[in-house]
Scaffold this motif. Structure first.
Motif, mmCIF file in Angstrom:
data_model
loop_
_atom_site.group_PDB
_atom_site.id
_atom_site.type_symbol
_atom_site.label_atom_id
_atom_site.label_comp_id
_atom_site.label_asym_id
_atom_site.label_seq_id
_atom_site.Cartn_x
_atom_site.Cartn_y
_atom_site.Cartn_z
ATOM 1 N N CYS A 105 5.933 5.966 6.417
ATOM 2 C CA CYS A 105 4.699 5.300 6.819
ATOM 3 C C CYS A 105 4.959 3.808 6.923
ATOM 4 O O CYS A 105 5.804 3.282 6.198
ATOM 5 C CB CYS A 105 3.634 5.548 5.742
ATOM 6 S SG CYS A 105 2.040 4.813 6.097
ATOM 7 N N GLY A 106 4.252 3.148 7.802
ATOM 8 C CA GLY A 106 4.299 1.680 7.804
ATOM 9 C C GLY A 106 4.836 1.079 9.072
ATOM 10 O O GLY A 106 4.618 -0.094 9.346
ATOM 11 N N GLU A 107 5.566 1.844 9.871
ATOM 12 C CA GLU A 107 6.109 1.332 11.125
ATOM 13 C C GLU A 107 6.606 2.532 11.919
ATOM 14 O O GLU A 107 6.545 3.670 11.430
ATOM 15 C CB GLU A 107 7.253 0.335 10.861
ATOM 16 C CG GLU A 107 8.372 0.934 10.056
ATOM 17 C CD GLU A 107 9.475 -0.038 9.658
ATOM 18 O OE1 GLU A 107 9.583 -1.112 10.259
ATOM 19 O OE2 GLU A 107 10.236 0.316 8.753
ATOM 20 N N VAL A 108 7.091 2.266 13.134
ATOM 21 C CA VAL A 108 7.564 3.361 13.973
ATOM 22 C C VAL A 108 8.825 3.974 13.363
ATOM 23 O O VAL A 108 9.751 3.255 12.992
ATOM 24 C CB VAL A 108 7.870 2.839 15.400
ATOM 25 C CG1 VAL A 108 8.504 3.926 16.251
ATOM 26 C CG2 VAL A 108 6.601 2.294 16.040
ATOM 27 N N LEU A 123 3.228 9.231 8.584
ATOM 28 C CA LEU A 123 1.889 8.776 8.195
ATOM 29 C C LEU A 123 1.663 7.410 8.827
ATOM 30 O O LEU A 123 2.593 6.618 8.965
ATOM 31 C CB LEU A 123 1.764 8.646 6.675
ATOM 32 C CG LEU A 123 2.186 9.830 5.809
ATOM 33 C CD1 LEU A 123 1.879 9.526 4.349
ATOM 34 C CD2 LEU A 123 1.490 11.104 6.220
ATOM 35 N N ASP A 154 0.812 -1.224 0.000
ATOM 36 C CA ASP A 154 0.000 0.000 0.000
ATOM 37 C C ASP A 154 0.843 1.271 0.000
ATOM 38 O O ASP A 154 0.390 2.303 -0.477
ATOM 39 C CB ASP A 154 -0.995 -0.007 1.178
ATOM 40 C CG ASP A 154 -0.325 -0.104 2.538
ATOM 41 O OD1 ASP A 154 0.844 -0.525 2.600
ATOM 42 O OD2 ASP A 154 -0.966 0.244 3.545
ATOM 43 N N THR A 182 -3.076 -1.465 5.399
ATOM 44 C CA THR A 182 -3.542 -1.704 4.022
ATOM 45 C C THR A 182 -5.074 -1.632 3.968
ATOM 46 O O THR A 182 -5.645 -1.184 2.980
ATOM 47 C CB THR A 182 -3.064 -3.101 3.557
ATOM 48 O OG1 THR A 182 -1.672 -3.203 3.841
ATOM 49 C CG2 THR A 182 -3.298 -3.332 2.086
ATOM 50 N N GLU A 183 -5.721 -2.068 5.052
ATOM 51 C CA GLU A 183 -7.191 -2.074 5.124
ATOM 52 C C GLU A 183 -7.768 -0.658 5.105
ATOM 53 O O GLU A 183 -8.971 -0.480 4.961
ATOM 54 C CB GLU A 183 -7.660 -2.779 6.410
ATOM 55 C CG GLU A 183 -7.483 -4.281 6.423
ATOM 56 C CD GLU A 183 -6.079 -4.727 6.825
ATOM 57 O OE1 GLU A 183 -5.136 -3.902 6.800
ATOM 58 O OE2 GLU A 183 -5.916 -5.910 7.157
ATOM 59 N N ASP A 210 -4.134 -2.009 16.662
ATOM 60 C CA ASP A 210 -3.057 -1.156 17.170
ATOM 61 C C ASP A 210 -3.507 -0.467 18.448
ATOM 62 O O ASP A 210 -4.609 0.088 18.506
ATOM 63 C CB ASP A 210 -2.691 -0.075 16.133
ATOM 64 C CG ASP A 210 -1.960 -0.675 14.947
ATOM 65 O OD1 ASP A 210 -1.069 -1.521 15.170
ATOM 66 O OD2 ASP A 210 -2.282 -0.310 13.806
ATOM 67 N N GLN A 221 1.111 -9.542 15.232
ATOM 68 C CA GLN A 221 1.558 -8.993 13.948
ATOM 69 C C GLN A 221 2.786 -8.125 14.235
ATOM 70 O O GLN A 221 2.816 -7.401 15.230
ATOM 71 C CB GLN A 221 0.447 -8.114 13.370
ATOM 72 C CG GLN A 221 0.698 -7.677 11.956
ATOM 73 C CD GLN A 221 -0.329 -6.639 11.511
ATOM 74 O OE1 GLN A 221 -0.066 -5.443 11.498
ATOM 75 N NE2 GLN A 221 -1.512 -7.103 11.169
ATOM 76 N N GLY A 267 -1.055 3.972 8.838
ATOM 77 C CA GLY A 267 -2.250 3.329 8.298
ATOM 78 C C GLY A 267 -2.006 1.905 7.878
ATOM 79 O O GLY A 267 -0.916 1.559 7.442
ATOM 80 N N THR A 273 -8.151 -1.930 14.092
ATOM 81 C CA THR A 273 -6.782 -1.991 13.557
ATOM 82 C C THR A 273 -5.891 -2.981 14.294
ATOM 83 O O THR A 273 -4.875 -3.414 13.753
ATOM 84 C CB THR A 273 -6.099 -0.602 13.630
ATOM 85 O OG1 THR A 273 -5.943 -0.264 15.017
ATOM 86 C CG2 THR A 273 -6.886 0.466 12.899
ATOM 87 N N ARG A 326 1.236 -3.260 19.194
ATOM 88 C CA ARG A 326 0.205 -4.116 18.608
ATOM 89 C C ARG A 326 -0.485 -4.890 19.716
ATOM 90 O O ARG A 326 0.100 -5.180 20.760
ATOM 91 C CB ARG A 326 0.837 -5.152 17.658
ATOM 92 C CG ARG A 326 1.293 -4.672 16.345
ATOM 93 C CD ARG A 326 0.209 -4.266 15.422
ATOM 94 N NE ARG A 326 -0.776 -5.307 15.161
ATOM 95 C CZ ARG A 326 -1.910 -5.073 14.492
ATOM 96 N NH1 ARG A 326 -2.175 -3.870 14.021
ATOM 97 N NH2 ARG A 326 -2.786 -6.043 14.289
ATOM 98 N N TYR A 367 1.326 6.071 18.739
ATOM 99 C CA TYR A 367 1.307 4.606 18.616
ATOM 100 C C TYR A 367 1.961 3.995 19.850
ATOM 101 O O TYR A 367 3.029 4.447 20.274
ATOM 102 C CB TYR A 367 2.078 4.226 17.348
ATOM 103 C CG TYR A 367 2.178 2.750 17.102
ATOM 104 C CD1 TYR A 367 1.146 2.067 16.477
ATOM 105 C CD2 TYR A 367 3.311 2.040 17.491
ATOM 106 C CE1 TYR A 367 1.227 0.708 16.248
ATOM 107 C CE2 TYR A 367 3.410 0.681 17.265
ATOM 108 C CZ TYR A 367 2.362 0.025 16.645
ATOM 109 O OH TYR A 367 2.449 -1.319 16.421
#
Ligand code: AMP
Length: 505
Positions: free
Chosen positions: A272-275, A296, A200, A300-301, A391, A410, A298, A389, A406, A403
């Motif tokens: 985006c995608g992780e810390v 950012l 994504d 994929t969902e 999260d 995941q 988010g 999520t 999890r 954040y």
């Protein structure tokens, strides 16, 4: 206002027909050429009588891949890109779930594609260069509505079955409109694409050029093992915008690359995608004091990003960057374990998302869809789905989301989303392995497999290489005399973590 992503290209091709839209290692393509070639692909799919059907795209990151995506979109079907390096066993699971009507590949990958096609017709993209009826294609686009599916992206699934996240045109148009407006992307923007096109994170790299006339340079993923070559490409192609995973941005900082190279004119660096670790971010900010940086967030969902934080103040190396606030047309809802709204700073709750960004669910997987897409617990007056999520987050004193961690198993490893359960399932499917449990040492950034069975450690690794994508294959193996179980009789992941992971984990 665009309704379909194909409307972007229809508009932009009038303003910038001869401007370069995409660049890969070997080719460039203008907006006009892209439209022509996409029409050729669309024409042939329409001729096959296909509409609203899945089309698997089995191509390396390339200009051809974008042609395939757009061709599928113009034809009123939807695409699902998969990694050409994915082991056959995993591809077969995806093909089983998706049942593609057609597989688009190239001459180089045709033979492999034929092996897993399972009856689907395999077509090669090189053929689609000339010969199409534009009116036929344009008439077809009139039959597509904004809630029709644009793509299905497969992510790791905890039971060993990858999950196909379904995203419609509306969600991508909405996200692209938002990101272009918020970060002023326009015809002068040159993206240096890092993400694979089956993740994504690549969405703005693919769609922002179509909307604005920007250019995307598709940097080959194998080049990232040589960061200096990546930098050379950035300089040569005059890249001014990066939307990368934090691991990659951190790698450049850890190697102190920026100290020894000519400065690229970077205007915006988004991650985006992780810390994103602040220490490495501060290194970039020191080198690029005038550049805009943004975190950012988010899944994929939720199409790509559903919250954002543009760095507006100084953070100490040991602080955590906020995820910020919801993007336009999205709402963040934080609920505690009793499904009560959390509003107070520093109270931890699970993040639920609401809005146009939401996926329609997982392809051919009603059970998993039902678990993750649920009725909004705060609304019992009419049907309204929200995405759980998984999260855990909190608000800070500025009302920004932060954040925390999890809720489940995941993880993010090298920027890739992995369900540890998928690795467990692959390992236990090896004949001779009775029990297996994969844990993640986040301090050392490595996957560790503990298992019981009469398979040697090198053999276990070899077999996993044939089942999983390379980033999912554990690097450390422990053959145990007895597996550890918790009181519920489940494999005790926590106990295994304690034994094999670093104390700082
Ligand atoms: P993916 O579907 O690969 O985009 O992964 C989504 C997951 O990545 C989220 O549910 C989070 O756990 C994590 N993630 C994404 N963005 C961030 C971020 N900015 N900070 C921390 N974690 C993130």
């Amino acid at each position: 206002m665009a309704i379909l992503i194909t409307d972007y290209l229809e508009d932009t091709v009038k303003t910038y027909p001869d401007k370069i839209a995409f660049v890969d290692r070997l080719h460039t393509i203008t907006f006009c050429e892209l439209r022509k070639r996409a029409f050729c692909v669309a024409d042939s799919l329409i001729d096959r009588g296909l509409i609203k059907k899945p089309v698997l795209v089995f191509l390396e990151k390339s200009v051809e891949c974008i042609v395939a995506f757009m061709g599928v979109a113009y034809s009123g079907n939807f695409y699902s890109p998969i990694d050409t390096k994915m082991p056959m066993e995993r591809i077969e699971k995806i093909v089983g779930t998706l049942s593609p009507a057609v597989i688009i590949t190239d001459e180089k990958h045709k033979e492999v594609a034929t092996q897993f096609s399972n009856g689907a017709e395999v077509i090669t993209i090189e053929k689609y260069n000339t010969g199409y009826d534009p009116q036929k294609v344009l008439n077809r686009t009139k039959k597509i509505i904004d809630t029709d599916v644009l793509y299905v992206l497969f992510t790791s699934g905890s039971t060993g079955m990858p999950k196909g996240v379904i995203i419609n045109h509306r969600a991508v148009v909405d996200f692209t409109d938002w990101i272009c407006k918020t970060y002023s992307f326009d015809e002068n923007t040159v993206f240096g694409n890092q993400a694979q096109l089956y993740f994504d994170l690549s969405i703005q790299d693919v769609y922002a050029p179509l909307k604005t006339g920007a250019t995307t340079v598709l940097i080959p993923n194998r080049m990232f093992i040589q960061p200096l070559r990546v930098w050379k490409t950035i300089l040569e192609c005059k890249v001014n915008t990066l939307v990368w995973i934090p691991s990659m941005i951190s790698m450049f900082a850890n190697l102190d690359i920026l100290a020894n190279v000519e400065k690229a004119p970077l205007e915006k660096v988004l991650f985006c995608g992780e810390v994103m670790p602040v220490k490495q971010l501060n290194y970039w900010i020191e080198n690029y004091p005038k550049t805009i940086f943004a975190n950012l967030y988010g899944p994929t969902e939720c199409t790509e990003a559903c919250t954002y934080f543009t760095i507006n103040r100084r953070f100490n190396d040991d602080e955590v960057l906020p995820m910020g606030i919801a993007c336009e047309n999205s709402e963040t809802i934080v609920l505690d374990e009793h499904e009560q709204l959390v509003t107070e700073p520093d109270h931890i709750g699970e993040l639920y998302m609401r809005g146009t960004c939401l996926s329609l669910g997982y392809y051919n997987n009603p059970e998993k869809t039902k678990e993750a897409f649920v009725q909004n617990p705060l609304n019992n007056s009419y049907p309204e789905l929200v995405y759980k999520t998984g999260d855990l987050v909190r608000y800070n004193e500025y009302g920004e989301l932060v954040y925390v961690s999890r809720k489940d198993f995941q993880i993010k490893h090298r920027g890739y989303r992995i369900e540890l359960g998928e690795i467990d399932a692959a390992a236990t499917s090896i004949s001779g392995i009775e029990y297996a449990c994969c844990v993640f040492d986040s301090y050392e950034d490595k996957l560790i497999l503990a298992y019981k069975g009469d398979v040697t450690e090198p053999e276990a690794k070899k077999q996993l290489e044939a089942k999983l994508q390379d980033y999912m294959v554990p690097t450390e193996y422990h053959r145990m005399d007895h597996m550890l179980f918790n009181l519920n009789g489940k494999v005790d992941r926590k106990a295994i973590e304690k034994i094999f992971c670093s104390p700082q984990n």
